[in-house]
Design an enzyme around this catalytic site. Structure first.
Site, PDB file in Angstrom:
ATOM      1  N   SER A 199    -117.443 -61.538  58.613  1.00  0.00           N
ATOM      2  CA  SER A 199    -116.520 -62.628  58.259  1.00  0.00           C
ATOM      3  C   SER A 199    -116.266 -63.513  59.471  1.00  0.00           C
ATOM      4  O   SER A 199    -116.236 -64.745  59.358  1.00  0.00           O
ATOM      5  CB  SER A 199    -115.193 -62.065  57.749  1.00  0.00           C
ATOM      6  OG  SER A 199    -115.390 -61.337  56.568  1.00  0.00           O
TER       7      SER A 199
ATOM      8  N   HIS B 251    -120.555 -57.890  52.132  1.00  0.00           N
ATOM      9  CA  HIS B 251    -119.566 -57.160  51.344  1.00  0.00           C
ATOM     10  C   HIS B 251    -120.046 -56.983  49.899  1.00  0.00           C
ATOM     11  O   HIS B 251    -119.989 -55.886  49.345  1.00  0.00           O
ATOM     12  CB  HIS B 251    -118.230 -57.920  51.299  1.00  0.00           C
ATOM     13  CG  HIS B 251    -117.511 -58.049  52.602  1.00  0.00           C
ATOM     14  ND1 HIS B 251    -116.982 -59.241  53.049  1.00  0.00           N
ATOM     15  CD2 HIS B 251    -117.227 -57.131  53.565  1.00  0.00           C
ATOM     16  CE1 HIS B 251    -116.391 -59.055  54.216  1.00  0.00           C
ATOM     17  NE2 HIS B 251    -116.532 -57.790  54.561  1.00  0.00           N
TER      18      HIS B 251
HETATM   19  P1  ADP Z   1    -111.739 -54.677  57.996  1.00  0.00           P
HETATM   20  O1  ADP Z   1    -110.804 -55.662  58.603  1.00  0.00           O
HETATM   21  O2  ADP Z   1    -111.034 -53.573  57.259  1.00  0.00           O
HETATM   22  O3  ADP Z   1    -112.818 -54.158  58.909  1.00  0.00           O
HETATM   23  P2  ADP Z   1    -113.730 -56.374  56.732  1.00  0.00           P
HETATM   24  O4  ADP Z   1    -113.440 -57.359  55.659  1.00  0.00           O
HETATM   25  O5  ADP Z   1    -114.162 -56.909  58.051  1.00  0.00           O
HETATM   26  O6  ADP Z   1    -112.428 -55.492  56.815  1.00  0.00           O
HETATM   27  O7  ADP Z   1    -114.823 -55.348  56.225  1.00  0.00           O
HETATM   28  C1  ADP Z   1    -114.615 -54.516  55.114  1.00  0.00           C
HETATM   29  C2  ADP Z   1    -115.705 -53.461  55.061  1.00  0.00           C
HETATM   30  O8  ADP Z   1    -116.975 -54.080  54.852  1.00  0.00           O
HETATM   31  C3  ADP Z   1    -115.850 -52.658  56.346  1.00  0.00           C
HETATM   32  O9  ADP Z   1    -116.180 -51.331  56.000  1.00  0.00           O
HETATM   33  C4  ADP Z   1    -117.009 -53.326  57.048  1.00  0.00           C
HETATM   34  O10 ADP Z   1    -117.679 -52.451  57.936  1.00  0.00           O
HETATM   35  C5  ADP Z   1    -117.873 -53.682  55.855  1.00  0.00           C
HETATM   36  N1  ADP Z   1    -118.791 -54.778  56.126  1.00  0.00           N
HETATM   37  C6  ADP Z   1    -118.516 -55.993  56.619  1.00  0.00           C
HETATM   38  N2  ADP Z   1    -119.625 -56.762  56.721  1.00  0.00           N
HETATM   39  C7  ADP Z   1    -120.649 -55.985  56.266  1.00  0.00           C
HETATM   40  C8  ADP Z   1    -122.069 -56.169  56.119  1.00  0.00           C
HETATM   41  N3  ADP Z   1    -122.655 -57.315  56.476  1.00  0.00           N
HETATM   42  N4  ADP Z   1    -122.804 -55.143  55.633  1.00  0.00           N
HETATM   43  C9  ADP Z   1    -122.191 -53.980  55.290  1.00  0.00           C
HETATM   44  N5  ADP Z   1    -120.882 -53.727  55.411  1.00  0.00           N
HETATM   45  C10 ADP Z   1    -120.127 -54.714  55.882  1.00  0.00           C
END
Ligand code: ADP
Length: 161
Positions: free
Chosen positions: A128, A17
């Site tokens: 996560s 993130h």
């Molecule tokens: P949500 O529940 O809305 O999917 P997340 O917290 O899981 O929320 O993810 C928020 C954003 O960050 C999403 O667009 C997800 O694809 C992106 N994301 C999560 N992990 C990574 C990563 N390792 N690299 C790039 N983007 C990521």
């Protein structure tokens, strides 16, 4: 002022993130990292904790502000005087979900643009849920989450067991 919104659960925030935040912060005057209150998910960290952790993780990026919201994303983004939503993309499975979501958002508001940022190679496998699973079984999460949050995350997950 060009404002971008980076919405997500961030339960907890990972280095994947933070990498997206850092890169997206260069595209906007202000990047709002917004924790979404999703009534369908039972998060490990409370909304307040996630906001606090995100603030710590992004404290060195001056044009980032952390916020939280509930309700429709489109409405929140408009209220912030923005029409740009930033999402990170990892693998094909992310793409399918994000593609449908971006089209739905555009159907509601044709001016709304979802901007996708490709994950960096070294963070492509970080999620996560993966972090939570790893920490639950005592696996090392060093380098996967911001260093300042590592202990806090491990402590909380061990309390959950
Ligand atoms: P949500 O529940 O809305 O999917 P997340 O917290 O899981 O929320 O993810 C928020 C954003 O960050 C999403 O667009 C997800 O694809 C992106 N994301 C999560 N992990 C990574 C990563 N390792 N690299 C790039 N983007 C990521």
């Amino acid at each position: 002022m060009r404002i971008g919104v980076c919405p997500g659960s961030f339960d907890p925030v990972t280095n994947g993130h933070v990498d997206i935040f850092y890169r997206a912060s260069k595209m906007f005057d202000l990047l709002l990292v917004a924790v979404f209150h999703n009534p369908n998910k039972k998060p490990l960290f409370t909304m307040q904790e996630r906001v606090e952790m995100l603030s710590l993780a992004t404290k060195d990026i001056s044009n980032i502000k952390v916020d939280s919201f509930s309700g429709l994303l489109n409405d929140y983004v408009r209220r912030q005087n923005s029409t740009f939503i930033v999402r990170g993309l990892r693998e094909f499975s992310d793409f399918e979900y994000e593609y449908k979501r971006a089209l739905l958002i555009k159907k509601i508001d044709s001016e709304m643009e979802t901007v996708f940022m490709m994950t960096s190679n070294e963070y492509s496998f970080i999620s996560s849920s993966g972090i939570k699973e790893l920490a639950k079984f005592g696996g090392p999460i060093t380098g996967l989450v911001p260093a300042c949050l590592e202990e806090r995350i491990i402590k909380r997950i061990s309390e959950e067991k």
